[in-house]
Design an enzyme around this catalytic site. Structure first.
Site, short mmCIF file in Angstrom:
data_model
loop_
_atom_site.label_atom_id
_atom_site.label_comp_id
_atom_site.label_asym_id
_atom_site.label_seq_id
_atom_site.Cartn_x
_atom_site.Cartn_y
_atom_site.Cartn_z
N LYS A 5 -0.47 -17.66 86.91
CA LYS A 5 -0.13 -16.42 87.62
C LYS A 5 -0.94 -15.22 87.13
CE LYS A 5 4.53 -17.87 89.03
NZ LYS A 5 4.88 -19.12 88.37
N SER A 24 8.17 -15.03 86.40
CA SER A 24 7.54 -16.28 86.82
C SER A 24 8.11 -16.78 88.15
CB SER A 24 7.69 -17.35 85.73
OG SER A 24 6.52 -18.12 85.65
N SER A 60 2.64 -21.94 84.76
CA SER A 60 2.75 -20.57 85.27
C SER A 60 1.81 -19.57 84.63
CB SER A 60 4.19 -20.07 85.14
OG SER A 60 4.99 -20.69 86.12
#
Length: 196
Positions: A30, A84, A27
């Site tokens: 991102k 997330s 993640s």
């Protein structure tokens, strides 16, 4: 950690361990997603709706954003970064001009422009293990991300409430980084990532 890098405020390396080995970044992807969206100058107040196309069919993670949930692009960036939220990140990539394929191409172009030559991106959420980088490259990405006020705000927001449904109450989200709850730390940018 198998790989790590610690830099001071001027970018000098204080500590490093296996910093050039390519590994999946989960993640942390991102951060690049948010930069590409913001670079494109898309309307942050445009409302986007979560669809079945935003499901995670790779790791089968869940989401509190059901199909039909509608939030602004700004709110989706916030949820993707602080909590997330995978469906939020996927919707951001899906609704990019040209769709997910064009979005991923732009992520990789941005990585090259930042000098992240050992990094490759495969989706906007980080669910695919083909999202890879090195500790050294991630230091470059974090430095670049720190120049975006919305990213620094979103990644350090501890709690946030959204109303994705007109007929239901609010959803409350918390940041995945527990270090933000320590008042003695001055954290300016934060993003967690986990992968088996």
């Amino acid at each position: 950690s198998a790989s790590a890098i610690v830099l001071d405020g001027q970018g000098n390396v204080i500590y490093s361990k296996d910093e050039n080995t390519v590994r999946p970044i989960a993640s942390i992807t991102k951060l690049m997603t948010a930069m590409v969206i913001l670079d494109a100058g898309l309307d942050l107040d445009e409302k986007l709706t979560i669809t079945r196309a935003d499901r995670d069919l790779i790791r089968m993670t869940g989401s509190r954003l059901g199909f039909g949930a509608t939030l602004t692009r700004r709110e989706l960036i916030l949820l993707a970064l602080m909590s997330s939220e995978n469906r939020a990140a996927t919707a951001l990539g899906r609704t990019y001009p040209g769709g997910m394929e064009a979005f991923v191409a732009q992520m990789n172009a941005k990585a090259q422009a930042l000098g992240m030559h050992k990094s490759r991106f495969a989706d906007s959420s980080g669910l695919r293990s083909e999202n890879v980088s090195t500790a050294s490259d991630l230091a470059k990405m974090v430095t670049a991300a720190s120049r975006y006020p919305l990213i620094t705000q979103a990644t350090t927001t501890v709690r946030h409430e959204v109303r994705p449904y007109s007929s239901k109450g609010p959803l409350n989200y918390g940041n995945t980084n527990r270090l933000l709850k320590n008042d003695s730390w001055n954290i300016e940018l934060s993003k967690t990532g986990y992968i088996n």
